[in-house]
Design a protein around this motif. Structure first.
Motif, PDB file in Angstrom:
ATOM      1  N   GLU A 123       0.828  -1.201   0.000  1.00 62.16           N
ATOM      2  CA  GLU A 123       0.000   0.000   0.000  1.00 62.16           C
ATOM      3  C   GLU A 123       0.868   1.260   0.000  1.00 62.16           C
ATOM      4  OE1 GLU A 123      -2.258  -0.834   3.482  1.00 62.16           O
ATOM      5  OE2 GLU A 123      -3.848  -1.914   2.394  1.00 62.16           O
ATOM      6  N   SER A 124       1.971   1.240   0.753  1.00 61.81           N
ATOM      7  CA  SER A 124       2.891   2.378   0.764  1.00 61.81           C
ATOM      8  C   SER A 124       3.568   2.542  -0.592  1.00 61.81           C
ATOM      9  CB  SER A 124       3.953   2.195   1.854  1.00 61.81           C
ATOM     10  OG  SER A 124       3.373   2.205   3.137  1.00 61.81           O
ATOM     11  N   LEU A 125       3.958   1.425  -1.206  1.00 59.69           N
ATOM     12  CA  LEU A 125       4.605   1.487  -2.512  1.00 59.69           C
ATOM     13  C   LEU A 125       3.630   1.996  -3.561  1.00 59.69           C
ATOM     14  CD1 LEU A 125       6.958   1.002  -4.409  1.00 59.69           C
ATOM     15  CD2 LEU A 125       6.295  -1.409  -4.533  1.00 59.69           C
ATOM     16  N   ARG A 167      15.329 -10.335  14.567  1.00 57.43           N
ATOM     17  CA  ARG A 167      14.566  -9.417  15.409  1.00 57.43           C
ATOM     18  C   ARG A 167      14.715  -7.958  14.967  1.00 57.43           C
ATOM     19  NH1 ARG A 167      12.420 -11.495  20.031  1.00 57.43           N
ATOM     20  NH2 ARG A 167      13.046 -13.633  20.593  1.00 57.43           N
ATOM     21  N   GLU A 168      15.922  -7.556  14.555  1.00 54.96           N
ATOM     22  CA  GLU A 168      16.128  -6.170  14.123  1.00 54.96           C
ATOM     23  C   GLU A 168      15.372  -5.878  12.834  1.00 54.96           C
ATOM     24  OE1 GLU A 168      17.640  -3.813  15.905  1.00 54.96           O
ATOM     25  OE2 GLU A 168      17.718  -5.384  17.434  1.00 54.96           O
ATOM     26  N   ASP A 169      15.415  -6.827  11.909  1.00 51.95           N
ATOM     27  CA  ASP A 169      14.649  -6.651  10.672  1.00 51.95           C
ATOM     28  C   ASP A 169      13.153  -6.601  10.968  1.00 51.95           C
ATOM     29  OD1 ASP A 169      16.697  -6.356   8.909  1.00 51.95           O
ATOM     30  OD2 ASP A 169      16.370  -8.224   7.821  1.00 51.95           O
ATOM     31  N   GLU A 170      12.692  -7.427  11.883  1.00 46.04           N
ATOM     32  CA  GLU A 170      11.265  -7.423  12.223  1.00 46.04           C
ATOM     33  C   GLU A 170      10.836  -6.055  12.737  1.00 46.04           C
ATOM     34  OE1 GLU A 170       7.953 -10.031  14.715  1.00 46.04           O
ATOM     35  OE2 GLU A 170      10.047 -10.069  15.339  1.00 46.04           O
ATOM     36  N   LYS A 171      11.674  -5.431  13.562  1.00 44.48           N
ATOM     37  CA  LYS A 171      11.355  -4.091  14.071  1.00 44.48           C
ATOM     38  C   LYS A 171      11.253  -3.088  12.929  1.00 44.48           C
ATOM     39  CE  LYS A 171      13.629  -4.725  18.573  1.00 44.48           C
ATOM     40  NZ  LYS A 171      14.781  -4.302  19.420  1.00 44.48           N
ATOM     41  N   LEU A 172      12.208  -3.141  12.006  1.00 49.89           N
ATOM     42  CA  LEU A 172      12.186  -2.209  10.874  1.00 49.89           C
ATOM     43  C   LEU A 172      10.963  -2.434   9.997  1.00 49.89           C
ATOM     44  CD1 LEU A 172      15.887  -2.027   9.601  1.00 49.89           C
ATOM     45  CD2 LEU A 172      14.598  -0.260  10.786  1.00 49.89           C
ATOM     46  N   GLU A 216       6.652   2.346  10.611  1.00 49.58           N
ATOM     47  CA  GLU A 216       5.956   3.055   9.526  1.00 49.58           C
ATOM     48  C   GLU A 216       6.885   4.016   8.787  1.00 49.58           C
ATOM     49  OE1 GLU A 216       1.982   5.857   8.792  1.00 49.58           O
ATOM     50  OE2 GLU A 216       2.481   5.126  10.804  1.00 49.58           O
ATOM     51  N   GLU A 217       7.747   4.728   9.524  1.00 50.18           N
ATOM     52  CA  GLU A 217       8.658   5.672   8.868  1.00 50.18           C
ATOM     53  C   GLU A 217       9.626   4.946   7.948  1.00 50.18           C
ATOM     54  OE1 GLU A 217      11.917   9.192   9.981  1.00 50.18           O
ATOM     55  OE2 GLU A 217      10.849   8.096  11.576  1.00 50.18           O
ATOM     56  N   TRP A 218      10.190   3.819   8.421  1.00 51.91           N
ATOM     57  CA  TRP A 218      11.086   3.035   7.569  1.00 51.91           C
ATOM     58  C   TRP A 218      10.352   2.534   6.335  1.00 51.91           C
ATOM     59  CZ3 TRP A 218      11.079  -1.896   5.596  1.00 51.91           C
ATOM     60  CH2 TRP A 218      12.273  -2.367   5.057  1.00 51.91           C
ATOM     61  N   ARG A 219       9.123   2.063   6.527  1.00 49.67           N
ATOM     62  CA  ARG A 219       8.342   1.539   5.414  1.00 49.67           C
ATOM     63  C   ARG A 219       8.086   2.626   4.370  1.00 49.67           C
ATOM     64  NH1 ARG A 219       4.494  -0.659   8.197  1.00 49.67           N
ATOM     65  NH2 ARG A 219       2.986   1.030   8.107  1.00 49.67           N
ATOM     66  N   GLU A 220       7.714   3.822   4.805  1.00 49.94           N
ATOM     67  CA  GLU A 220       7.427   4.902   3.868  1.00 49.94           C
ATOM     68  C   GLU A 220       8.693   5.319   3.118  1.00 49.94           C
ATOM     69  OE1 GLU A 220       4.468   6.046   3.187  1.00 49.94           O
ATOM     70  OE2 GLU A 220       3.450   4.821   4.688  1.00 49.94           O
ATOM     71  N   ASN A 221       9.808   5.442   3.838  1.00 49.43           N
ATOM     72  CA  ASN A 221      11.061   5.847   3.191  1.00 49.43           C
ATOM     73  C   ASN A 221      11.531   4.798   2.189  1.00 49.43           C
ATOM     74  OD1 ASN A 221      11.150   8.202   4.697  1.00 49.43           O
ATOM     75  ND2 ASN A 221      12.509   7.355   6.264  1.00 49.43           N
ATOM     76  N   THR A 222      11.428   3.525   2.559  1.00 50.87           N
ATOM     77  CA  THR A 222      11.862   2.455   1.666  1.00 50.87           C
ATOM     78  C   THR A 222      10.957   2.359   0.443  1.00 50.87           C
ATOM     79  OG1 THR A 222      12.728   1.237   3.578  1.00 50.87           O
ATOM     80  CG2 THR A 222      12.445  -0.002   1.528  1.00 50.87           C
ATOM     81  N   ALA A 223       9.678   2.563   0.638  1.00 51.21           N
ATOM     82  CA  ALA A 223       8.742   2.565  -0.494  1.00 51.21           C
ATOM     83  C   ALA A 223       9.074   3.692  -1.466  1.00 51.21           C
ATOM     84  CB  ALA A 223       7.305   2.699   0.015  1.00 51.21           C
ATOM     85  N   GLN A 224       9.456   4.849  -0.950  1.00 47.44           N
ATOM     86  CA  GLN A 224       9.846   5.960  -1.812  1.00 47.44           C
ATOM     87  C   GLN A 224      11.088   5.609  -2.632  1.00 47.44           C
ATOM     88  OE1 GLN A 224       8.452   8.859  -2.530  1.00 47.44           O
ATOM     89  NE2 GLN A 224       6.726   8.739  -1.102  1.00 47.44           N
ATOM     90  N   LEU A 225      12.057   4.953  -2.003  1.00 41.84           N
ATOM     91  CA  LEU A 225      13.268   4.549  -2.721  1.00 41.84           C
ATOM     92  C   LEU A 225      12.944   3.530  -3.810  1.00 41.84           C
ATOM     93  CD1 LEU A 225      15.724   4.183   0.295  1.00 41.84           C
ATOM     94  CD2 LEU A 225      15.778   5.963  -1.459  1.00 41.84           C
ATOM     95  N   LEU A 226      12.075   2.582  -3.495  1.00 43.42           N
ATOM     96  CA  LEU A 226      11.696   1.574  -4.477  1.00 43.42           C
ATOM     97  C   LEU A 226      10.937   2.212  -5.631  1.00 43.42           C
ATOM     98  CD1 LEU A 226      11.717  -1.354  -5.293  1.00 43.42           C
ATOM     99  CD2 LEU A 226       9.789  -1.779  -3.759  1.00 43.42           C
ATOM    100  N   ALA A 227      10.061   3.175  -5.323  1.00 47.68           N
ATOM    101  CA  ALA A 227       9.333   3.892  -6.371  1.00 47.68           C
ATOM    102  C   ALA A 227      10.299   4.680  -7.254  1.00 47.68           C
ATOM    103  CB  ALA A 227       8.298   4.824  -5.751  1.00 47.68           C
ATOM    104  N   GLN A 228      11.338   5.262  -6.639  1.00 49.60           N
ATOM    105  CA  GLN A 228      12.325   6.003  -7.426  1.00 49.60           C
ATOM    106  C   GLN A 228      13.083   5.082  -8.370  1.00 49.60           C
ATOM    107  OE1 GLN A 228      12.822   9.441  -7.466  1.00 49.60           O
ATOM    108  NE2 GLN A 228      14.027   8.839  -9.269  1.00 49.60           N
ATOM    109  N   SER A 229      13.361   3.854  -7.930  1.00 50.95           N
ATOM    110  CA  SER A 229      14.056   2.913  -8.807  1.00 50.95           C
ATOM    111  C   SER A 229      13.198   2.554 -10.015  1.00 50.95           C
ATOM    112  CB  SER A 229      14.442   1.656  -8.026  1.00 50.95           C
ATOM    113  OG  SER A 229      13.309   0.873  -7.693  1.00 50.95           O
ATOM    114  N   VAL A 230      11.882   2.467  -9.817  1.00 54.82           N
ATOM    115  CA  VAL A 230      10.979   2.201 -10.937  1.00 54.82           C
ATOM    116  C   VAL A 230      10.973   3.379 -11.903  1.00 54.82           C
ATOM    117  CG1 VAL A 230       8.578   1.800 -11.592  1.00 54.82           C
ATOM    118  CG2 VAL A 230       9.537   0.624  -9.609  1.00 54.82           C
TER     119      VAL A 230
END
Length: 419
Positions: free
Chosen positions: A224-226, A384-389, A393-407
């Protein structure tokens, strides 16, 4: 951008419709749809007649010597010619798709500028301008990666002016017209259709983290974020394989992408693995042979889920099953690799990556013959660290933006005119 396609003038990739470009280079695979038998001889003929694909390019050196490395999906015939005023060397090729990233070839040392593109009459050219008279020699040529890549290495060194003039005098090809004199047309406004696949769902919960996070929930939230991030980009339309907690078989996800006439499929996952310390993102493309043991364990896990919930490969269309092994040899794989590299580039320095983050394996969800596809492991719920990330929500939104930029970068690579 399209340049006039008269004799010798460069016609760049951007001048063709994006959908026709991708569909054309997957023609061999599309011809198999609806077939009930696998015909390797016909596929070989299709591959031989299809455009070549330049997968990667690199340039290194200084003011006295430069090395050029070009990777193709199969060996191309080529001719080398020279021009002076200014000093130039031209690699004349069969029709070629230049699928490597925009910034791969830049001015360096002896090399003052580089231009490349299709030149009409099913031909393509790469034009190199130099600061001095040079000799460009093929130093190495051969096949890498179990036959998947043909590598050509050129050494470029300074020579005397009279020797260069002698090379020019033997370059007898009057059809050449300097592409700098061609007029550029307006770039097309083609739209890229993306299908975002949130892995798992419904009865298939996927992996579960130490804190109880379910993969199916993680992937849907990220999807949904992506989708939101992609919809902010011009020229991109988005569809999702699922928008709620519902089950879709792997073959149904493939069909959804094809029914949407997708230009790209991005499948999102967050699996578990026995090595609990392993963490970070990974990007997978399709291959009939896994790149490593980790990739094989994940593909076994993912592909097994359909059987667990009663949706085996036997329920998939015959044409899809028939081409699974051969698909890794089609041009669709090249476009998938191009997108995967864009994702890795956008993540570097921003999102933690595992070692050797660009991998390949036989994921069934990537098997659409005419849809370039990647599977993105956003992290591992077993860590456990990956699960936290993954739940942040902030990490998810930022990562989705990076993935969208790659597209978006991928789209620009396909559509941009080559100078």
């Amino acid at each position: 951008m399209r340049r006039n396609a008269k004799r010798g003038q460069v016609e760049t990739r951007g001048g063709r419709s994006l959908l026709r470009t991708i569909a054309g280079f997957a023609a061999g695979a599309l011809a198999l749809l609806g077939a009930t038998a696998f015909a390797p001889a016909a596929d070989a003929e299709d591959a031989a007649s299809s455009p070549h694909v330049a997968i990667a390019a690199r340039l290194a050196g200084d003011e006295s010597r430069v090395r050029l490395v070009l990777d193709f999906e199969r060996e191309p015939d080529f001719e080398l010619h020279y021009l002076e005023n200014p000093y130039r060397a031209v690699i004349d090729l069969p029709e070629t798709v230049f699928a490597f990233p925009e910034g791969s070839l830049q001015q360096r040392g002896l090399v003052k500028s580089i231009r490349y593109g299709n030149s009409g009459n099913a031909r393509a050219r790469m034009v190199f301008e130099f600061a001095a008279p040079v000799k460009m020699e093929l130093a190495e040529a051969g096949t890498e990666a179990e036959g998947a890549i043909h590598r050509m290495v050129f050494d470029i060194t300074i020579i005397e002016q009279e020797d260069f003039s002698a090379e020019v005098s033997t370059s007898d090809w009057p059809e050449f017209v300097d592409e700098d004199r061609a007029e550029a047309a307006t770039p097309p406004g083609d739209t890229l259709k993306i299908v975002v696949d949130a892995g798992h769902g419904g009865i298939d919960g996927g992996a579960e983290g130490p804190a109880g996070s379910m993969e199916k929930d993680i992937t849907l939230a990220f999807a949904e974020s992506l989708k939101a991030a992609l919809e902010e980009k011009d020229g991109i339309r988005v569809a999702m394989t699922r928008t709620d907690d519902s089950f879709l078989s792997l073959s149904a996800r493939v069909r959804r992408a094809r029914d949407e006439a997708a230009d790209l499929l991005i499948s999102l996952h967050a699996d578990s693995i026995a090595v609990r310390s392993l963490r970070g993102a990974t990007v997978y493309t399709l291959s009939d042979k896994a790149s490593d043991a980790v990739a094989q364990s994940l593909v076994d896990q993912e592909n097994r889920e359909d059987a667990i919930v009663g949706a085996s490969l036997e329920n998939a269309p015959e044409d899809i099953a028939a081409i699974l092994v051969d698909l890794a040899r089609t041009e669709t794989r090249v476009f998938s690799a191009g997108l995967a590299q864009q994702v890795i580039t956008s993540f570097e320095g921003q999102v933690r990556l595992i070692n050797n983050p660009l991998r390949h394996a036989g994921f069934r969800v990537l098997q659409a013959p005419d849809v370039p596809s990647v599977l993105v492991e956003m992290g591992y719920l077993s860590n456990r660290e990956d699960e936290k990330l993954l739940n942040d929500e902030e990490w998810r939104e930022n990562t989705a933006q990076l993935l969208a930029q790659s597209v978006e970068n991928y789209r620009e690579t396909i559509l941009a005119g080559r100078r």
